[in-house]
Design a protein around this motif. Structure first.
Motif, PDB file in Angstrom:
ATOM      1  N   PHE A   1     -42.743  -1.271  28.964  1.00 43.96           N
ATOM      2  CA  PHE A   1     -41.733  -0.404  29.568  1.00 43.96           C
ATOM      3  C   PHE A   1     -40.587  -0.100  28.615  1.00 43.96           C
ATOM      4  O   PHE A   1     -40.059   1.003  28.592  1.00 43.96           O
ATOM      5  CB  PHE A   1     -41.198  -1.040  30.855  1.00 43.96           C
ATOM      6  N   ARG A   2     -40.188  -1.090  27.831  1.00 41.91           N
ATOM      7  CA  ARG A   2     -39.132  -0.918  26.823  1.00 41.91           C
ATOM      8  C   ARG A   2     -39.124  -2.149  25.934  1.00 41.91           C
ATOM      9  O   ARG A   2     -39.703  -3.183  26.291  1.00 41.91           O
ATOM     10  CB  ARG A   2     -37.759  -0.722  27.481  1.00 41.91           C
ATOM     11  N   PRO A   3     -38.470  -2.078  24.767  1.00 42.97           N
ATOM     12  CA  PRO A   3     -38.378  -3.268  23.915  1.00 42.97           C
ATOM     13  C   PRO A   3     -37.651  -4.401  24.644  1.00 42.97           C
ATOM     14  O   PRO A   3     -36.763  -4.159  25.463  1.00 42.97           O
ATOM     15  CB  PRO A   3     -37.568  -2.772  22.707  1.00 42.97           C
ATOM     16  N   ARG A   4     -38.039  -5.629  24.333  1.00 41.27           N
ATOM     17  CA  ARG A   4     -37.426  -6.806  24.967  1.00 41.27           C
ATOM     18  C   ARG A   4     -37.069  -7.839  23.908  1.00 41.27           C
ATOM     19  O   ARG A   4     -37.671  -7.891  22.835  1.00 41.27           O
ATOM     20  CB  ARG A   4     -38.397  -7.457  25.951  1.00 41.27           C
ATOM     21  N   SER A   5     -36.124  -8.686  24.256  1.00 43.69           N
ATOM     22  CA  SER A   5     -35.799  -9.822  23.397  1.00 43.69           C
ATOM     23  C   SER A   5     -36.751 -10.971  23.717  1.00 43.69           C
ATOM     24  O   SER A   5     -37.428 -10.977  24.753  1.00 43.69           O
ATOM     25  CB  SER A   5     -34.355 -10.272  23.635  1.00 43.69           C
ATOM     26  N   VAL A   6     -36.793 -11.951  22.831  1.00 41.38           N
ATOM     27  CA  VAL A   6     -37.618 -13.143  23.069  1.00 41.38           C
ATOM     28  C   VAL A   6     -37.189 -13.819  24.363  1.00 41.38           C
ATOM     29  O   VAL A   6     -38.026 -14.230  25.173  1.00 41.38           O
ATOM     30  CB  VAL A   6     -37.492 -14.126  21.881  1.00 41.38           C
ATOM     31  N   SER A   7     -35.889 -13.913  24.575  1.00 47.18           N
ATOM     32  CA  SER A   7     -35.374 -14.568  25.774  1.00 47.18           C
ATOM     33  C   SER A   7     -35.811 -13.845  27.041  1.00 47.18           C
ATOM     34  O   SER A   7     -36.172 -14.481  28.039  1.00 47.18           O
ATOM     35  CB  SER A   7     -33.841 -14.629  25.717  1.00 47.18           C
ATOM     36  N   GLU A   8     -35.798 -12.522  27.022  1.00 40.37           N
ATOM     37  CA  GLU A   8     -36.212 -11.751  28.197  1.00 40.37           C
ATOM     38  C   GLU A   8     -37.679 -12.003  28.526  1.00 40.37           C
ATOM     39  O   GLU A   8     -38.046 -12.165  29.696  1.00 40.37           O
ATOM     40  CB  GLU A   8     -35.984 -10.259  27.953  1.00 40.37           C
ATOM     41  N   VAL A   9     -38.524 -12.030  27.501  1.00 40.12           N
ATOM     42  CA  VAL A   9     -39.951 -12.274  27.724  1.00 40.12           C
ATOM     43  C   VAL A   9     -40.166 -13.691  28.242  1.00 40.12           C
ATOM     44  O   VAL A   9     -40.939 -13.917  29.183  1.00 40.12           O
ATOM     45  CB  VAL A   9     -40.755 -12.046  26.426  1.00 40.12           C
ATOM     46  N   ARG A  10     -39.463 -14.640  27.648  1.00 39.15           N
ATOM     47  CA  ARG A  10     -39.613 -16.038  28.076  1.00 39.15           C
ATOM     48  C   ARG A  10     -39.214 -16.198  29.550  1.00 39.15           C
ATOM     49  O   ARG A  10     -39.911 -16.853  30.330  1.00 39.15           O
ATOM     50  CB  ARG A  10     -38.764 -16.945  27.185  1.00 39.15           C
ATOM     51  N   LYS A  11     -38.103 -15.593  29.943  1.00 45.03           N
ATOM     52  CA  LYS A  11     -37.644 -15.697  31.333  1.00 45.03           C
ATOM     53  C   LYS A  11     -38.621 -15.028  32.290  1.00 45.03           C
ATOM     54  O   LYS A  11     -38.884 -15.533  33.388  1.00 45.03           O
ATOM     55  CB  LYS A  11     -36.255 -15.067  31.477  1.00 45.03           C
ATOM     56  N   ASN A  12     -39.154 -13.884  31.891  1.00 46.89           N
ATOM     57  CA  ASN A  12     -40.098 -13.172  32.748  1.00 46.89           C
ATOM     58  C   ASN A  12     -41.356 -13.998  32.986  1.00 46.89           C
ATOM     59  O   ASN A  12     -41.836 -14.107  34.127  1.00 46.89           O
ATOM     60  CB  ASN A  12     -40.467 -11.829  32.116  1.00 46.89           C
ATOM     61  N   LEU A  13     -41.883 -14.596  31.933  1.00 39.53           N
ATOM     62  CA  LEU A  13     -43.106 -15.393  32.065  1.00 39.53           C
ATOM     63  C   LEU A  13     -42.842 -16.684  32.836  1.00 39.53           C
ATOM     64  O   LEU A  13     -43.668 -17.115  33.647  1.00 39.53           O
ATOM     65  CB  LEU A  13     -43.680 -15.704  30.680  1.00 39.53           C
ATOM     66  N   ALA A  14     -41.682 -17.286  32.598  1.00 39.11           N
ATOM     67  CA  ALA A  14     -41.344 -18.518  33.315  1.00 39.11           C
ATOM     68  C   ALA A  14     -41.237 -18.254  34.816  1.00 39.11           C
ATOM     69  O   ALA A  14     -41.577 -19.113  35.634  1.00 39.11           O
ATOM     70  CB  ALA A  14     -40.037 -19.097  32.783  1.00 39.11           C
ATOM     71  N   GLY A  15     -40.788 -17.053  35.172  1.00 38.17           N
ATOM     72  CA  GLY A  15     -40.676 -16.695  36.578  1.00 38.17           C
ATOM     73  C   GLY A  15     -42.016 -16.496  37.258  1.00 38.17           C
ATOM     74  O   GLY A  15     -42.087 -16.353  38.480  1.00 38.17           O
ATOM     75  N   ARG A  16     -43.086 -16.495  36.476  1.00 35.18           N
ATOM     76  CA  ARG A  16     -44.435 -16.351  37.026  1.00 35.18           C
ATOM     77  C   ARG A  16     -45.146 -17.704  37.117  1.00 35.18           C
ATOM     78  O   ARG A  16     -46.363 -17.763  37.290  1.00 35.18           O
ATOM     79  CB  ARG A  16     -45.253 -15.398  36.147  1.00 35.18           C
ATOM     80  N   ASP A  17     -44.384 -18.767  36.950  1.00 33.66           N
ATOM     81  CA  ASP A  17     -44.919 -20.138  37.041  1.00 33.66           C
ATOM     82  C   ASP A  17     -46.008 -20.409  36.004  1.00 33.66           C
ATOM     83  O   ASP A  17     -46.988 -21.112  36.269  1.00 33.66           O
ATOM     84  CB  ASP A  17     -45.468 -20.420  38.450  1.00 33.66           C
ATOM     85  N   ILE A  18     -45.835 -19.848  34.821  1.00 32.21           N
ATOM     86  CA  ILE A  18     -46.768 -20.097  33.721  1.00 32.21           C
ATOM     87  C   ILE A  18     -46.291 -21.334  32.964  1.00 32.21           C
ATOM     88  O   ILE A  18     -45.091 -21.473  32.696  1.00 32.21           O
ATOM     89  CB  ILE A  18     -46.827 -18.878  32.779  1.00 32.21           C
ATOM     90  N   PRO A  19     -47.189 -22.240  32.606  1.00 31.14           N
ATOM     91  CA  PRO A  19     -46.789 -23.455  31.884  1.00 31.14           C
ATOM     92  C   PRO A  19     -46.026 -23.133  30.598  1.00 31.14           C
ATOM     93  O   PRO A  19     -46.325 -22.148  29.912  1.00 31.14           O
ATOM     94  CB  PRO A  19     -48.127 -24.137  31.582  1.00 31.14           C
ATOM     95  N   GLU A  20     -45.056 -23.970  30.281  1.00 32.37           N
ATOM     96  CA  GLU A  20     -44.179 -23.726  29.129  1.00 32.37           C
ATOM     97  C   GLU A  20     -44.953 -23.630  27.818  1.00 32.37           C
ATOM     98  O   GLU A  20     -44.642 -22.790  26.970  1.00 32.37           O
ATOM     99  CB  GLU A  20     -43.139 -24.842  29.036  1.00 32.37           C
ATOM    100  N   ASN A  21     -45.964 -24.484  27.645  1.00 30.98           N
ATOM    101  CA  ASN A  21     -46.696 -24.456  26.373  1.00 30.98           C
ATOM    102  C   ASN A  21     -47.433 -23.130  26.188  1.00 30.98           C
ATOM    103  O   ASN A  21     -47.504 -22.588  25.079  1.00 30.98           O
ATOM    104  CB  ASN A  21     -47.670 -25.634  26.275  1.00 30.98           C
TER     105      ASN A  21
END
Length: 224
Positions: free
Chosen positions: A71-91
């Motif tokens: 949809f648009r460029p993202r920062s590393v932090s934005e991607v990390r937060k988005n994935l964490a909100g999907r209950d994906i394991p940290e590793n």
């Protein structure tokens, strides 16, 4: 412990994925390409099962991240937060981010530089405002400083003033100064830099008006 593959069936909702049945029971889903080397009757150890499901989780996480980035460029932090909100394991998240960085899909410095360039062109704001915006995007301070190396607040103030000043034509000097000063203050510029820039913008507007009026008079002088 070992288990036997008793069926491999394409998923109805996503034909690019398959369902794996072990010992006549549904066991897990896999991306189709991960199941290419599997066949009915094959014996799987628990270690192999764990490796397959781990690879599938990573594949799924990468696809989710790429969709988020589409949809648009993202920062590393934005991607990390988005994935964490999907209950994906940290590793799985960290491996995905590393893979995206290695393939140039994620780059905080480029993100910050592009953000600054976009603001300069379309919505100029102060260096401190840019710094705050980038921090809210999770960009590290050292990366922010690098991205802001060539940013000059005086230049940004003038750019912002010129972009807004054309909306204020027709106002008297006092109203012009009041409205333009308020606009620049909302963009985070200091009053020390605002005052001289506002006067410069006023003089430019008046000069352009006087020049236009002069041209009109010259044109009219040829009309008989």
């Amino acid at each position: 412990m070992t288990r036997i593959i008793t069926a491999i069936e394409p998923q109805k909702k996503d034909p690019k994925r398959v369902n794996i049945y072990l010992d006549d029971e549904f066991a897990f889903g896999l991306a189709g390409y991960l199941a290419v080397w599997l066949k009915v009757g094959q014996v799987l150890t628990q270690e192999k099962i764990n490796a397959l499901t781990s690879d599938d989780l990573l594949e799924s996480t990468v696809h989710k991240a790429l969709h988020f980035l589409s949809f648009r460029p993202r920062s590393v932090s934005e991607v990390r937060k988005n994935l964490a909100g999907r209950d994906i394991p940290e590793n799985a998240i960290e491996v995905t981010i590393t893979r995206l960085q290695e393939n140039s899909f994620l780059d905080d410095l480029k993100f910050a530089q592009d953000w600054v360039a976009n603001r300069k062109d379309f919505r100029p704001c102060s260096r401190s405002a840019l710094q705050m915006e980038l921090r809210l995007k999770g960009i590290p301070d050292d990366v922010i400083q690098t991205a802001l190396d060539d940013v000059d607040d005086d230049v940004l103030t003038l750019q912002a003033a010129r972009k807004y000043a054309h909306r204020l034509t027709g106002l008297n000097k006092l109203e012009f100064r009041k409205k333009l000063s308020a606009h620049l203050a909302r963009r985070g510029f200091s009053f020390a830099s605002i005052n001289p820039i506002v006067m410069l913008a006023w003089n430019e507007i008046q000069s352009a008006f006087d020049h236009g009026a002069s041209n009109n008079n010259e044109d009219n002088s040829w009309t008989l």
